[in-house]
Scaffold this motif. Structure first.
Motif, PDB file in Angstrom:
ATOM      1  N   PHE A 270       1.022  -0.953   0.516  1.00  0.00           N
ATOM      2  CA  PHE A 270       0.254   0.211   0.077  1.00  0.00           C
ATOM      3  C   PHE A 270       1.070   0.970  -0.311  1.00  0.00           C
ATOM      4  CE2 PHE A 270      -2.143   3.115   2.224  1.00  0.00           C
ATOM      5  CZ  PHE A 270      -3.071   3.951   1.211  1.00  0.00           C
ATOM      6  N   LEU A 273       1.475   2.334  -3.430  1.00  0.00           N
ATOM      7  CA  LEU A 273       0.143   2.866  -4.319  1.00  0.00           C
ATOM      8  C   LEU A 273       0.332   4.278  -3.188  1.00  0.00           C
ATOM      9  CD1 LEU A 273      -2.112   3.038  -5.476  1.00  0.00           C
ATOM     10  CD2 LEU A 273      -3.190   2.407  -3.558  1.00  0.00           C
ATOM     11  N   TYR A 274      -0.392   4.800  -2.693  1.00  0.00           N
ATOM     12  CA  TYR A 274       0.048   5.920  -1.119  1.00  0.00           C
ATOM     13  C   TYR A 274       0.805   6.891  -1.585  1.00  0.00           C
ATOM     14  CZ  TYR A 274      -0.982   9.657   2.383  1.00  0.00           C
ATOM     15  OH  TYR A 274      -1.423  10.558   3.197  1.00  0.00           O
ATOM     16  N   THR A 276       2.501   7.030  -4.750  1.00  0.00           N
ATOM     17  CA  THR A 276       2.998   7.683  -5.610  1.00  0.00           C
ATOM     18  C   THR A 276       1.203   8.450  -5.906  1.00  0.00           C
ATOM     19  OG1 THR A 276       2.073   5.260  -6.481  1.00  0.00           O
ATOM     20  CG2 THR A 276       4.543   5.630  -6.613  1.00  0.00           C
ATOM     21  N   LYS A 277       1.354   8.002  -5.374  1.00  0.00           N
ATOM     22  CA  LYS A 277      -0.600   8.209  -5.853  1.00  0.00           C
ATOM     23  C   LYS A 277      -1.035   9.956  -5.047  1.00  0.00           C
ATOM     24  CE  LYS A 277      -1.645   5.888  -9.040  1.00  0.00           C
ATOM     25  NZ  LYS A 277      -1.216   5.406 -10.440  1.00  0.00           N
ATOM     26  N   THR A 283       8.258   5.527  -8.353  1.00  0.00           N
ATOM     27  CA  THR A 283       7.720   4.506  -7.937  1.00  0.00           C
ATOM     28  C   THR A 283       9.098   3.607  -6.925  1.00  0.00           C
ATOM     29  OG1 THR A 283       6.272   3.816  -9.589  1.00  0.00           O
ATOM     30  CG2 THR A 283       7.394   1.647  -9.057  1.00  0.00           C
ATOM     31  N   THR A 398      -6.815  -0.572   0.139  1.00  0.00           N
ATOM     32  CA  THR A 398      -7.040   0.460  -0.847  1.00  0.00           C
ATOM     33  C   THR A 398      -8.682   0.829  -1.094  1.00  0.00           C
ATOM     34  OG1 THR A 398      -5.598  -0.427  -2.325  1.00  0.00           O
ATOM     35  CG2 THR A 398      -7.331   0.076  -2.919  1.00  0.00           C
TER      36      THR A 398
END
Length: 445
Positions: A270, A273-274, A276-277, A283, A398
Motif C-alpha cells: 500500500f 500506492l499512497y 506515488t498517487k 516508484t 485500498t
C-alpha cells in the motif's frame, strides 16, 4: 507474562546436531523461493498477465481477472496446510518438504513457459489458474515444515533463533526478485520484457529449487520426529486432533499472525500506492525504501528470534505489536512533507517493527502445539490466518483510502490488527521444552 524457564545444565551443554546448519539453510531456501515467487507474480499480475493471458479488450477487467489468479494462491494455502500438515505429522518433515519445494518450483517454472492467450486461447488462463493453485497448495505445506526442519534440529531452548530461518524468506525473496527485475529492466527494452523477458524471472526460480533440493535430499529426518516414531506417538488423524484437542492453541497461533501480516502488506504494497498517487513520489523512491528496509530485515529477523530466547517471547512480541499501533500514525505524519529521506527512514522503522514480530513468530506458533501435532497445527494456523490477514489487507487498505482520501482509517485498521494479535499472545503459552527433551532422552536411552 512469566519468564522462560532456565536451561538445565544438561540442556545447556547439549551439542548442536551435525545437520542443524544444513537444516537452517534448507528452511531458508524454501521460504525464499516462496516470496521470490510472490514478488515476481505480483508484478506480473499487474503489468504482464492482463496482456498475455487476459486480453479481454477492457484493461480494468483484464487487470481484475489477473489479480484473481493472484488471490487463488492465497485461498489454496489452507488446502496445502491440511494435506501436507497431516502428512508431515504422519510420515515426517523431510519427505513432505521435498514434495512441497518441487510443487512450488515446478509450477513456477511452468508459468514461465506457458503459451499466452494468442497461442492457445482460453486454455492459457485456465492453466495459469491451475498452476497458481498448485503453488498455493505447495506454499500451504511448506512453511510449517520449513520451520520445524530448522527448529527441531537446533536446541529447543533456542527455538526463536533456529526457527527464524523460515522467516528470512520474505526479505530475501523480495531482494532477489527486485534484483532480477532490475537487471532485466536495465538490459531489455520494454517490448522485449513484455515478449519474453518476464519469463526469465519465473525460470530463474529453478536455480533455487535445485539448490534447495540438493540440501533437503541429503538431510536426515529431524531428531524430534525420529523420537516420535520410535515411541509410536505419531497421530492417526492429526488435523482432527488439532481441532478437537488444541482449539485454544490454534486460535492463539492464528491470531498472533494477523498484525505482522497486515503491517507487511502496508509497507510492501500500500505504501507504494499512497506515496506515488497521494504524495507524488516516484516508484523508484518507494522501491528503494522497501529494498533498504528488506536488507535490514535479513539481520533483524534472526536477531529478534534470538532475543526472545533470552527474554520472554510473548512479551517481546507484544511490545513490538503495541509499538506498531503507535507508530503508524507517526509514519504517515513523517511522510507528509514528501521527503524521500523521511519515507526511507519511515519504511525502515516499519519493517524493523515487523521483524521483531515476524522473527519470533515461527517459534511462538510451533510451540503452541505438542510435537506430535506440530506440523498440522502450525500449518493450519499459518494458512488460515494468511487468508484473513495478508490476503485481504491490500484490498482493505485500498478501499479505506478510496472512501476517505486519508490515512486515518488505515491507522485504525492496524490498531485493530494489533489488538487481535495481543489477544492471541495473551491466550498462548510460553515455551515448553520438557516434552522434546523427554522424547530425545528416551530415544537415546
Amino acid at each position: 507474562m512469566t519468564t522462560p524457564q532456565q536451561a538445565t545444565p544438561a540442556a545447556s551443554k547439549r551439542k548442536l546436531p551435525p545437520g542443524a546448519i544444513k537444516a537452517y539453510i534448507a528452511s531458508l531456501t524454501g521460504t525464499s523461493l516462496e516470496y521470490y515467487d510472490f514478488a515476481i507474480y505480483s508484478v506480473a499480475s499487474a503489468l504482464i498477465f492482463p496482456k498475455i493471458f487476459f486480453p479481454v479488450g477492457d484493461e480494468l477487467v483484464g487487470l481484475l481477472l489477473s489479480f484473481s489468479t493472484f488471490a487463488v494462491g492465497y485461498l489454496a494455502r489452507p488446502i496445502g496446510g491440511v494435506i501436507f500438515g497431516r502428512l508431515g505429522d504422519k510420515i515426517g518433515r523431510k519427505h513432505v518438504l521435498v514434495v512441497t519445494l518441487m510443487l512450488i518450483g515446478v509450477a513456477t517454472v511452468l508459468i514461465g513457459v506457458l503459451p499466452g492467450y494468442a497461442a492457445i486461447g482460453v486454455a492459457a488462463p485456465a492453466i495459469l489458474v491451475l498452476l497458481r493453485l498448485a503453488q498455493g497448495i505447495g506454499v500451504g505445506g511448506e512453511w510449517g515444515g520449513a520451520v520445524l526442519l530448522s527448529s527441531e534440529f537446533g536446541n529447543a531452548r533456542k527455538r526463536g533463533f533456529w526457527s527464524s530461518a523460515a522467516q528470512i524468506g520474505p526479505p530475501a525473496g523480495n531482494l532477489m526478485a527486485n534484483g532480477v527485475l532490475a537487471l532485466l529492466a536495465a538490459t531489455l527494452s520494454t517490448e522485449a520484457f513484455l515478449s519474453w523477458g518476464w519469463r526469465v524471472a519465473f525460470l530463474a526460480s529453478a536455480l533455487l529449487v535445485v539448490f534447495g533440493l540438493l540440501i533437503r535430499l541429503k538431510l536426515e529426518e529431524t531428531p524430534v520426529f525420529k523420537a516420535i516414531q520410535a515411541h509410536g506417538e505419531a497421530p492417526k488423524a492429526p488435523i482432527k486432533e488439532v481441532f478437537t484437542k488444541e482449539p485454544r492453541a490454534l486460535v492463539a497461533a492464528a491470531l498472533s499472525r494477523i498484525c505482522p501480516d497486515v503491517l507487511y502488506s502496508l509497507f510492501t504494497v500500500f505504501v507504494a500506492l499512497y506515496a506515488t498517487k497521494q504524495l507524488g513520489m516516484t516508484t523508484g523512491n518507494v522501491l528503494g525504501a522497501i529494498l533498504i528496509g528488506s536488507a535490514f530485515q535479513l539481520f533483524l529477523i534472526p536477531a529478534a528470534g534470538a532475543l526472545t530466547d533470552r527474554f520472554n517471547r510473548r512479551l517481546v512480541y507484544g511490545i513490538a505489536t503495541v509499538a506498531t499501533a503507535l507508530y503508524i500514525p507517526l509514519f504517515f505524519l513523517m511522510i507528509q512533507g514528501k521527503s524521500v529521506l523521511m519515507l526511507t527512514i519511515g519504511v525502515v522503522i516499519g519493517l524493523a517493527l515487523h521483524a521483531f514480530m515476524y522473527g519470533p513468530q515461527a517459534a511462538f506458533i510451533t510451540e503452541q502445539f505438542p510435537a506430535r501435532l506440530r506440523y498440522a497445527g502450525s500449518s493450519l494456523a499459518y494458512t488460515l490466518a494468511g487468508v484473513i490477514g495478508g490476503a485481504v489487507a491490500p484490498l482493505i487498505f485500498t478501499a479505506l483510502f478510496a472512501a476517505t482520501g486519508n490515512w486515518y482509517l488505515i491507522a485504525g485498521y492496524l490498531a485493530v490488527a494489533a489488538v487481535v494479535t495481543v489477544i492471541g499472545l495473551a491466550i498462548g503459552r510460553n515455551p515448553q521444552t520438557q516434552e522434546e527433551e523427554r522424547l530425545l532422552q528416551a530415544a537415546h536411552a
